[in-house]
Motif scaffolding. Structure first.
Motif, mmCIF file in Angstrom:
data_model
loop_
_atom_site.group_PDB
_atom_site.id
_atom_site.type_symbol
_atom_site.label_atom_id
_atom_site.label_comp_id
_atom_site.label_asym_id
_atom_site.label_seq_id
_atom_site.Cartn_x
_atom_site.Cartn_y
_atom_site.Cartn_z
ATOM 1 N N SER A 188 4.294 0.082 4.293
ATOM 2 C CA SER A 188 5.342 -0.369 5.412
ATOM 3 C C SER A 188 5.888 -1.600 4.900
ATOM 4 C CB SER A 188 4.616 -0.686 6.695
ATOM 5 O OG SER A 188 3.788 -1.666 6.450
ATOM 6 N N THR A 189 5.327 -2.745 4.122
ATOM 7 C CA THR A 189 5.697 -3.615 3.589
ATOM 8 C C THR A 189 6.640 -3.626 2.337
ATOM 9 O OG1 THR A 189 3.810 -4.974 4.374
ATOM 10 C CG2 THR A 189 5.077 -6.284 2.941
ATOM 11 N N PHE A 223 -4.992 -4.532 6.555
ATOM 12 C CA PHE A 223 -3.481 -4.272 6.783
ATOM 13 C C PHE A 223 -2.653 -5.530 5.796
ATOM 14 C CE2 PHE A 223 0.864 -4.752 7.943
ATOM 15 C CZ PHE A 223 1.593 -3.387 8.165
ATOM 16 N N GLY A 254 9.064 -10.529 4.218
ATOM 17 C CA GLY A 254 7.792 -9.508 3.670
ATOM 18 C C GLY A 254 6.477 -10.236 4.256
ATOM 19 N N GLY A 290 -0.393 -1.124 5.364
ATOM 20 C CA GLY A 290 0.044 -2.221 4.889
ATOM 21 C C GLY A 290 1.046 -2.443 3.754
ATOM 22 N N MET A 322 4.260 -8.279 7.343
ATOM 23 C CA MET A 322 2.824 -8.475 7.185
ATOM 24 C C MET A 322 2.387 -8.718 8.481
ATOM 25 S SD MET A 322 0.942 -10.497 4.417
ATOM 26 C CE MET A 322 1.285 -11.935 4.947
ATOM 27 N N ALA A 378 -0.803 -5.474 2.410
ATOM 28 C CA ALA A 378 0.624 -5.861 2.437
ATOM 29 C C ALA A 378 0.859 -7.043 1.178
ATOM 30 C CB ALA A 378 1.009 -6.535 3.746
#
Length: 246
Positions: free
Chosen positions: A48-49, A174, A70, A45, A74, A178
């Motif tokens: 990637s975010t 995750f 974002g 999380g 998420m 994020a």
């Protein structure tokens, strides 16, 4: 005969103690696996975010665009991770159910075969033939399917894999991960938001990488540094691409 009976009882006591210790280790192993999965879910999380919001920030988009990008990253990422975990654990659960049904049918329809299987199982573990036969008889005569599953397949009827629990844990882990880059990039004012976000992400990635490496019993510092490098590269590449597009 009396001495042999005493020896057999002592052997069974030792066997029970060993099984209790093994059960504790398996339960501990299951908890560690869940914790490891949660740590990696949070780690995914974060990375990637962070990559997505840094790309949007590099494109000099508005705070609203940053927030929307974002939040979208998420939610979609959490759903993807949770769905993937659900499918994976469901497949393992189906395999467990198939094994349970097969062993229940064998115990119901072929007690001799079930006895022979458990007898050989205990012989392979190093038990004396007399003790192995006694334990196998006790299990089969009592239709003790729970012990058969635990001994032969390390499956506990009261602790079968739960795909919904695994999916939920991955989903929320995750989201928690994020939230860090999302809140940093949207709440911190210019011109500090990019630098502070990158610093916060790197620090947290060191923590998740270190924890994951410790749980996996690999060199912790090496795992943490590797995780930091991957996160840094993700953010830098995302920012550069956003800057070129913007």
């Amino acid at each position: 005969m009396e001495n042999e009976a005493i020896m057999m009882i002592d052997s069974n006591k030792t066997h029970l103690t060993w099984r209790q210790r093994l059960s504790f280790r398996r339960d501990l192993g299951n908890r560690l696996n869940v914790l490891r999965a949660a740590v990696m879910g949070a780690n995914d999380g974060i990375i990637s975010t962070a990559g997505i919001v840094m790309g949007v920030a590099g494109a000099n988009m508005s705070a609203t665009a940053l927030m929307l990008a974002g939040v979208s990253a998420m939610i979609s990422g959490a759903l993807s991770m949770g769905g993937g975990e659900y499918m994976s654990v469901s497949a393992q659960r189906d395999l467990q159910n198939a094994i349970v049904q097969k062993e229940e049918a064998a115990l119901r329809d072929d007690k001799t075969g079930s006895f022979q299987a458990m007898y050989r199982h205990y012989l392979d573990k190093g038990y004396a033939a007399e003790n192995a036969a006694a334990m196998a008889h006790t299990i089969v005569d009592n239709n003790d399917i729970a012990t058969i599953l635990a001994e032969k397949f390390q499956i506990k009827l009261d602790k079968l894999l739960n795909p919904w629990l695994a999916a939920g844990a991955d989903f929320f882990a995750f989201i928690l991960g994020a939230l860090l880059p999302l809140l940093c990039i949207t709440l911190i004012p210019n011109p500090y938001k990019v630098g502070v976000t990158m610093a916060a992400v790197v620090v947290c990635l060191f923590g998740t990488g270190y924890t994951s490496a410790k749980l996996s019993q690999v060199p912790a510092r090496k795992g943490a540094l590797r995780n930091m490098v991957v996160g840094m590269l993700t953010m830098v590449v995302g920012f550069i691409i956003g800057s070129l597009i913007g």
